[in-house]
Scaffold this active site. Sequence first.
Site, PDB file in Angstrom:
ATOM      1  N   LEU A 243     116.830  48.137  45.335  1.00 14.51           N
ATOM      2  CA  LEU A 243     117.368  49.493  45.229  1.00 14.51           C
ATOM      3  C   LEU A 243     116.585  50.487  46.078  1.00 14.51           C
ATOM      4  O   LEU A 243     115.380  50.660  45.897  1.00 14.51           O
ATOM      5  CB  LEU A 243     117.363  49.941  43.757  1.00 14.51           C
ATOM      6  CG  LEU A 243     117.888  51.354  43.492  1.00 14.51           C
ATOM      7  CD1 LEU A 243     119.360  51.453  43.869  1.00 14.51           C
ATOM      8  CD2 LEU A 243     117.675  51.722  42.039  1.00 14.51           C
ATOM      9  N   ASP A 244     117.287  51.120  47.011  1.00 16.23           N
ATOM     10  CA  ASP A 244     116.736  52.187  47.855  1.00 16.23           C
ATOM     11  C   ASP A 244     115.487  51.766  48.622  1.00 16.23           C
ATOM     12  O   ASP A 244     114.617  52.587  48.914  1.00 16.23           O
ATOM     13  CB  ASP A 244     116.459  53.445  47.028  1.00 16.23           C
ATOM     14  CG  ASP A 244     117.732  54.074  46.495  1.00 16.23           C
ATOM     15  OD1 ASP A 244     118.779  53.930  47.143  1.00 16.23           O
ATOM     16  OD2 ASP A 244     117.682  54.700  45.425  1.00 16.23           O
ATOM     17  N   GLU A 245     115.395  50.487  48.970  1.00 11.57           N
ATOM     18  CA  GLU A 245     114.230  50.003  49.712  1.00 11.57           C
ATOM     19  C   GLU A 245     114.603  49.339  51.028  1.00 11.57           C
ATOM     20  O   GLU A 245     113.781  48.676  51.646  1.00 11.57           O
ATOM     21  CB  GLU A 245     113.419  49.030  48.846  1.00 11.57           C
ATOM     22  CG  GLU A 245     112.748  49.705  47.671  1.00 11.57           C
ATOM     23  CD  GLU A 245     111.826  48.779  46.908  1.00 11.57           C
ATOM     24  OE1 GLU A 245     111.393  47.759  47.476  1.00 11.57           O
ATOM     25  OE2 GLU A 245     111.542  49.086  45.746  1.00 11.57           O
TER      26      GLU A 245
END
Length: 195
Positions: free
Chosen positions: A90-92
């Site tokens: 997530l969001d990486e």
Amino acid sequence: FHTVPHAGKDRAAHEREVLSVLAGYVFAYLVLAKYMRILSPSFIKAYPSRIINIHHSFLPAFVGANPYKQAYERGVKIIGATAHFVTDDLDEGPIIAQNIIPVDHTHSARAMARAGRDVEKIVLARALGLVFDDRVVVTGNKTIMPRTKPLGPNQGKDKASVDLRYEEEHMRLLTPLEQLVWSNHGAKSRSCWTW
């Protein structure tokens, strides 16, 4: 224009419907703008390095939902936005573009969110421009792009040689594997599906 509601459906059923709609189109990239659901690994695998997300935070800070509330509670002095490729984490994913603006104690979480929307638009537009111009290559969990420099007053007539000089300089800074990836990076379709 298609709407694929998720209410009353589990993630797998919703994603099957979305994939069914997408199957009717040929596109290079899928853009998640204000899409506040986590995609499954199998969905992401269908479009590797082709799903772009605009996150309303200067990543890696404030991952997930409500980043402006998180930023307000921490008393940050800057807020920003990050456009990145979507991965299973997530969001990486590999970052394409980022920007920030200053804030202070007089900004409420709502005021930060309002100011942040402008930054999000700018960052997403910049990221899409870079991607559509084939200036972004994903290597591992990062992106590589040729460095550019504003043209000086006497360089406008010879922009092609200036761009080439900076691209050659960039190539010298890459590892052999990154050079291979960059040199084999072919032109892509300019179409995009915004979701």
